[in-house]
Design a protein around this motif. Structure first.
Motif, short mmCIF file in Angstrom:
data_model
loop_
_atom_site.label_atom_id
_atom_site.label_comp_id
_atom_site.label_asym_id
_atom_site.label_seq_id
_atom_site.Cartn_x
_atom_site.Cartn_y
_atom_site.Cartn_z
N ASP A 93 16.61 10.34 6.55
CA ASP A 93 15.45 11.21 6.42
C ASP A 93 14.99 11.59 7.82
O ASP A 93 14.07 10.98 8.38
CB ASP A 93 14.33 10.51 5.64
N PRO A 94 15.63 12.60 8.44
CA PRO A 94 15.27 12.97 9.81
C PRO A 94 13.81 13.33 9.99
O PRO A 94 13.23 13.07 11.05
CB PRO A 94 16.19 14.17 10.09
N LEU A 95 13.19 13.94 8.98
CA LEU A 95 11.78 14.29 9.12
C LEU A 95 10.93 13.04 9.26
O LEU A 95 10.05 12.96 10.14
CB LEU A 95 11.32 15.12 7.93
N ALA A 96 11.18 12.05 8.42
CA ALA A 96 10.42 10.80 8.52
C ALA A 96 10.66 10.13 9.88
O ALA A 96 9.73 9.59 10.49
CB ALA A 96 10.82 9.85 7.40
N GLU A 97 11.90 10.20 10.36
CA GLU A 97 12.23 9.55 11.63
C GLU A 97 11.50 10.21 12.80
O GLU A 97 11.00 9.53 13.70
CB GLU A 97 13.74 9.60 11.85
N ILE A 98 11.43 11.54 12.80
CA ILE A 98 10.79 12.20 13.94
C ILE A 98 9.27 12.11 13.86
O ILE A 98 8.60 12.05 14.89
CB ILE A 98 11.27 13.67 14.07
N VAL A 99 8.71 12.06 12.65
CA VAL A 99 7.26 11.83 12.53
C VAL A 99 6.92 10.45 13.09
O VAL A 99 5.96 10.30 13.87
CB VAL A 99 6.81 11.96 11.07
N GLU A 100 7.71 9.45 12.74
CA GLU A 100 7.45 8.09 13.22
C GLU A 100 7.58 8.02 14.75
O GLU A 100 6.70 7.48 15.43
CB GLU A 100 8.43 7.12 12.58
N ALA A 101 8.66 8.59 15.28
CA ALA A 101 8.87 8.53 16.72
C ALA A 101 7.83 9.35 17.48
O ALA A 101 7.33 8.93 18.52
CB ALA A 101 10.29 9.02 17.05
N GLY A 102 7.52 10.52 16.96
CA GLY A 102 6.54 11.38 17.61
C GLY A 102 5.17 10.74 17.68
O GLY A 102 4.51 10.75 18.72
N HIS A 103 4.74 10.17 16.58
CA HIS A 103 3.42 9.56 16.56
C HIS A 103 3.37 8.32 17.45
O HIS A 103 2.34 8.05 18.10
CB HIS A 103 3.03 9.20 15.12
N ALA A 104 4.46 7.57 17.52
CA ALA A 104 4.49 6.40 18.39
C ALA A 104 4.33 6.81 19.86
O ALA A 104 3.80 6.04 20.67
CB ALA A 104 5.80 5.64 18.20
N ALA A 105 4.76 8.03 20.18
CA ALA A 105 4.65 8.54 21.55
C ALA A 105 3.38 9.34 21.77
O ALA A 105 3.17 9.89 22.86
CB ALA A 105 5.86 9.40 21.88
N GLY A 106 2.53 9.43 20.75
CA GLY A 106 1.27 10.16 20.88
C GLY A 106 1.40 11.66 20.75
O GLY A 106 0.52 12.41 21.19
N LEU A 107 2.49 12.16 20.13
CA LEU A 107 2.70 13.59 19.94
C LEU A 107 2.36 14.00 18.52
O LEU A 107 2.56 13.24 17.57
CB LEU A 107 4.16 13.96 20.24
N ARG A 108 1.86 15.22 18.37
CA ARG A 108 1.66 15.79 17.04
C ARG A 108 2.99 16.35 16.54
O ARG A 108 3.76 16.94 17.30
CB ARG A 108 0.59 16.88 17.08
N VAL A 109 3.24 16.19 15.25
CA VAL A 109 4.48 16.67 14.64
C VAL A 109 4.14 17.62 13.51
O VAL A 109 3.37 17.28 12.60
CB VAL A 109 5.34 15.50 14.11
N HIS A 110 4.71 18.82 13.57
CA HIS A 110 4.46 19.87 12.59
C HIS A 110 5.75 20.17 11.82
O HIS A 110 6.83 20.28 12.42
CB HIS A 110 4.00 21.16 13.27
N ALA A 111 5.63 20.32 10.52
CA ALA A 111 6.78 20.70 9.69
C ALA A 111 6.92 22.23 9.74
O ALA A 111 6.03 22.96 9.31
CB ALA A 111 6.57 20.24 8.26
#
Length: 366
Positions: A93-111
């Motif tokens: 689930d690449p979307l779930a993976e990038i949301v998790e990684a992005g938030h851990a780095a303090g970045l906002r993630v948009h679909a």
């Protein structure tokens, strides 16, 4: 009252309120699954997020929908095509993976729903969606599947098609902790050469005393009638997703206006000026500074009202095929944005960052 004027009234009476999102300086980048390996593994995603964070980026716009497939397991798409996710991503689930990684780095993630109402690319059959639902096809004056720039299109006015796209967006909002959703020059959009399906002609006739649509597809009133229909769809979509997740950031990345409306039925300045969306990222993709500043001037002086200009973030072309701007050109575009009072931009696309790593790291790096 002319039908195309109903949109403004509709917004006043029933329009959804934008989120309480306070617009900061945005330094964003689009992440694709074409000409890029970022989404191919969790390790690649984590490396890309680390690079973006180190270079001072704040927002990631990750593709979730293109060419009739998704980068997340989608029951909505599977119900139509039988394919729940892009085959290369099966079991992940690449979307779930990038949301998790992005938030851990303090970045906002948009679909980012890249294809919007486009059904396929370079497939004259319309791809798996149109093959499964032939009545969903948009049609041109000759009755063929509407095709522009090698994209084949669904009929954006058909209620079943609107329901499919709305369900797809809502599916992401309900199941993923995304900070925002984004459409572009295909959502909500339709080539102006389309609009000649039996359904659309019937709908037009119902609202025009039995008359058929003009054969000339760029007829002003015909364009405005169709663009207003798409604006109403966007209003309904915003209302739906904000009910699911108040505070969700809603942004759009359309083409330059008025070309966007004449060619793709997108009256996006109205979306921004009427508070329907949180911010706009118009694709100011130009290859010389004279052209760039000319478009920037139109955006900030005649198209977006002063009260909403802090919600305007130009899309900047960083790479396409073998083209990259010079460092001087990039710097000049950013300086022009600041001189125009704009506090950020979004870059197309991630793979171009490699050519400018020192530039971004020196100015914005953490």
């Amino acid at each position: 009252m002319p039908k195309f004027l109903l949109f403004s009234l509709f917004l006043c009476l029933f329009g959804c309120s934008p989120s309480e999102y306070e617009t900061p300086a945005i330094r964003g980048v689009w992440i694709t699954n074409v000409a890029s390996q970022v989404l191919d593994s969790r390790e690649n995603i984590e490396a890309a997020v680390e690079r973006c964070s180190r270079m001072g980026f704040t927002d990631l716009y990750v593709v979730t929908w293109n060419n009739a497939t998704t980068t997340f397991p989608s029951k909505t798409v599977e119900a139509v095509t039988g394919t729940p996710i892009q085959p290369e991503f099966a079991g992940r689930d690449p979307l779930a993976e990038i949301v998790e990684a992005g938030h851990a780095a303090g970045l906002r993630v948009h679909a980012w729903f890249e294809f919007g109402f486009a059904a396929a690319y370079r497939d004259t059959t319309g791809g798996p969606i149109i093959r499964a639902r032939p009545h969903w096809a948009a049609r041109d004056t000759a009755g063929a599947i509407a095709t522009k720039n090698d994209f084949q299109w669904m009929n954006a006015f058909h209620p079943e098609v609107q329901g499919f796209v709305s369900d797809l967006v809502t599916e992401v909002v309900e199941n993923y902790d995304v900070d925002g959703i984004q459409g572009d020059d295909r959502l909500p959009a339709l080539p102006s050469l389309a609009g000649y399906s039996e359904y659309t002609k019937m709908l037009y006739a119902e609202e025009h005393a039995g008359r058929q649509p003009p054969v000339y597809y760029r007829d002003y009133d015909w364009v405005r009638w169709r663009s207003a229909k798409l604006s109403l769809f966007l209003t309904q979509l915003c209302t739906r997703v904000l009910a699911k997740k108040p505070g969700l950031i809603i942004s759009m990345a359309p083409s330059i206006y008025p070309w966007s409306e004449a060619e793709y039925l997108q009256d996006w300045p109205a979306w921004l000026n009427n508070n329907l969306i949180d911010y706009a990222v118009p694709q100011v993709y130009r290859y010389d500074m004279e052209a760039y500043t000319r478009e920037l001037r139109k955006l900030t002086t005649t198209q977006v009202v002063p009260e909403r200009r802090d919600r305007l973030f130009p899309g900047v072309l960083l790479q396409v095929d073998d083209y990259n701007p010079s460092v001087g050109m990039l710097d000049s575009m950013i300086r022009a944005n600041r001189a125009a009072g704009l506090s950020g931009e979004v870059y197309f696309f991630y793979e171009g960052l490699a050519k400018f790593e020192d530039y971004f790291a020196e100015r914005y790096g953490r």
